[in-house]
Design an enzyme around this catalytic site. Structure first.
Site, PDB file in Angstrom:
ATOM      1  CG  ASP A 166      -1.902  -1.177   1.203  1.00 33.68           C
ATOM      2  OD1 ASP A 166      -2.004  -1.854   0.170  1.00 33.68           O
ATOM      3  OD2 ASP A 166      -2.529  -1.430   2.244  1.00 33.68           O
ATOM      4  CG  ASP A 187      -3.064  -4.852  -3.061  1.00 32.94           C
ATOM      5  OD1 ASP A 187      -3.101  -5.396  -4.174  1.00 32.94           O
ATOM      6  OD2 ASP A 187      -3.569  -5.361  -2.040  1.00 32.94           O
ATOM      7  NE  ARG A 248      -4.698  -7.806  -4.414  1.00 35.21           N
ATOM      8  CZ  ARG A 248      -4.438  -8.573  -3.353  1.00 35.21           C
ATOM      9  NH1 ARG A 248      -4.757  -9.867  -3.363  1.00 35.21           N
ATOM     10  NH2 ARG A 248      -3.860  -8.059  -2.282  1.00 35.21           N
ATOM     11  CD1 TRP A 250     -10.664  -2.361  -2.304  1.00 32.96           C
ATOM     12  CD2 TRP A 250     -10.004  -0.304  -2.867  1.00 32.96           C
ATOM     13  NE1 TRP A 250     -10.910  -1.549  -1.225  1.00 32.96           N
ATOM     14  CE2 TRP A 250     -10.509  -0.276  -1.546  1.00 32.96           C
ATOM     15  CE3 TRP A 250      -9.517   0.869  -3.428  1.00 32.96           C
ATOM     16  CZ2 TRP A 250     -10.551   0.890  -0.792  1.00 32.96           C
ATOM     17  CZ3 TRP A 250      -9.552   2.023  -2.669  1.00 32.96           C
ATOM     18  CH2 TRP A 250     -10.063   2.035  -1.372  1.00 32.96           C
TER      19      TRP A 250
END
Length: 335
Positions: A166, A187, A248, A250
């Site tokens: 993140d 991510d 991917r 969210w």
């Protein structure tokens, strides 16, 4: 990026995000210029003190020049302080670092909720999981945000974002990233921003993950087919260690485009992962166009990857995707 943790973070942020009401003044008009120097030869010794000096509801560009050095502090530009221009000495020379973690809402080293924020030539790092001098960081892997971008009409030039999980929370609003470097493993570009990443370097730090585990570059959060947001990567380089998916979802209508970008063999052959939206892949807009490199073989991609028309691609991979009103051209880009 745990979904429940993100949801909690969003609730926390909503308490601070008020409607964006202030419009930019004409290009070139600025109220003040200050200098930050840890040695004491400037107006301030910390970046946050310089930000604190900006008047509430500021309506003119306010330049904060940050001298070279490692600044160990957390920085926040609140929503009521727009039109700040933050300029460092270079992304390898001016570095802001902190090691908060676990909560995406509380962990960002740098956060801005203000409209009309411009940053150039600085690196923001979350050091909690980040490798030190090439050695693997042994802290348990958890969300640790380097930067949260929550204001509209904000731009970043030659800025570094360093983390593992993140790294860059592209939270909300229209954003322009030019020649930035973004490092991470899981991510590490996520959120619901409406953003263009142009000529950026995306470095996958897959060596920080468990052996055989692939990472994820993006996790975009578009929630319905009418949302304007999405991440558009133009003329970017994707490289690094280990393996990673391009993205991917969210949320159920996630939109990510890689356009004319160099994808090295760090990209897994499948390219994309449906994650929690298996069975709803038709709603996702994950696409590649004109990409090249050892990781750009679309013949091995997941079968549900979007095949957009030429006109659709050109509409998305264009500055007009974020530039309604011509705000990008009006920014006081530092030389």
């Amino acid at each position: 990026m745990g979904t429940h943790r993100i949801f909690i973070g969003l609730i926390a942020l909503c308490c601070f995000c008020l409607p964006h009401l202030i419009e930019a003044k004409p290009f070139g008009v600025y109220q003040q210029q200050v200098f930050v120097d840890q040695s004491g030869h400037g107006n301030f010794t910390t970046i946050q003190k310089a930000i604190d000096s900006v008047p509430i509801n500021n309506r003119h560009w306010f330049f904060i020049n940050v001298k070279a050095g490692l600044y160990r502090e957390k920085i926040k530009i609140p929503y009521e302080k727009p039109f700040i221009v933050l300029v460092g000495a270079g992304k390898r020379l001016t570095r802001v670092e902190w090691d908060d973690h676990y909560s995406v809402a509380q962990s960002p080293t740098f956060s801005t909720l203000a409209d009309n924020t411009v940053v150039k030539s600085i690196t923001f790092a979350n050091s909690y999981n980040f490798p030190s001098k090439g050695k693997m960081n042994k802290n348990p892997r958890t969300p640790a945000v380097a930067a949260l971008i929550g204001g509209d009409k904000s731009a970043f030039y030659s800025v570094g974002f360093a983390g593992i999980q993140d790294t860059l929370w592209d939270f909300d609003g229209r954003h322009y990233f030019h020649r930035c470097t973004i490092q991470g493993a899981v991510d590490f570009i996520f959120g619901t921003g409406q953003s263009i990443y142009q000529s950026c370097v995306i470095q996958v730090l897959g060596g920080q993950l468990e052996p055989g585990l692939a990472g994820y570059i993006t996790a975009q959060g578009r929630t319905n087919p009418y949302d304007a947001n999405g991440f558009i990567f133009i003329n970017c380089l994707v490289y690094g260690t280990g393996m990673a998916f391009l993205g991917r979802p969210w949320r159920g209508y996630s939109r990510v485009i890689f356009y004319n970008s160099n994808l090295t063999d760090v990209v897994v052959p499948e390219g994309w992962d449906a994650w929690n939206f298996v069975g709803h892949e038709n709603q996702l807009v994950f696409a590649e166009h004109g990409c090249f490199g050892s990781g750009a073989n679309i013949g091995r991609r997941v079968k549900w990857v979007k095949k957009l028309s030429e006109s659709a691609i050109q509409n998305l991979a264009d500055l007009s995707f974020i530039n309604r009103g011509g705000w990008v051209e009006d920014l006081p880009i530092p030389a």
